[in-house]
Design a protein around this motif. Sequence first.
Motif: not given
Length: 291
Positions: A199-204, A207
């Motif tokens: 996951t990316g920043s903030g749970g994104n 990616t």
Amino acid sequence: MAAAVLAAVEHDSCVVDEASVRHAAVSDPVYQLLMARVLAGDWADIIPEPLRQQVAANLHAGHQGLDSMQRRVRQTVYWPRLEGDLQYRRSLCEECDVHAPSQAAEELIITPPPHRLAGAGPLPPSSHIKTQLCRYFARWGAPEQISTDGGTNLASEEMGEFFKLWDVSVRLSSAQYPQSNCRAEAAVKVGKRIIMANTGSGGNLDTDKSSLAMLQYLNTPLCGMNKSPAQMVAGRQLRDGVPTARWHLTVDKHRGATLRHRERQMADNGAALTENGPSRTLPVINPGSHV
């Protein structure tokens, strides 16, 4: 961050293709020796030494175990001491050590094997689940049965009406022994591996890492079937970060024949509509006529 993911994204491209293999092979004598001894035309791609660690990292992008990675490489790549390199790659992965599954507390209930599809995303309320399931149904068709662990967002009255509308039966696992819901639990583990490590920043989840991990899962042959989810649904493998023979990326000949027959049938139907359709010659309209 997991070592597998780091190694997979440290390079300029996530994809190792045939051109990359040819370029690196020029300066690899082991590769040249192996290629000289390969007589079969459909032999898997032999990976030169400079690219082996990246390919091993890509094979582990979905944080699958050694057995799953070996099933994948049997259809795609080879190099000397391949199994040892994959085992070493797995041993470096801290995410796998933290989230490794434990032994099941009871004997699993055996059910007929369904078509397995996986997706990853946050756990939404019932209304959002309905929207997501409608998209799945539109793409893959409505299933006859859905297995769940009895979560409140899946066992609500709203979801009950939704499943009744689509004529889908619901199989619930035991509340005290959720591991008896073997296939749903296996899908949860796949999703967790992808989500927790990619996951990316903030749970994104939008990616490159999560996409590469999902592709690796979809291309990995299922245990005992020698067919991946992608092959079962699309009739071919999907292009990902692992080199593969080009014929793996073409639609299976039997599936291709079915698709070609369907295309010809649609073309014939279109020609028939054009020739025998409801069109008719209209009278000439003169200026000043009332219409």
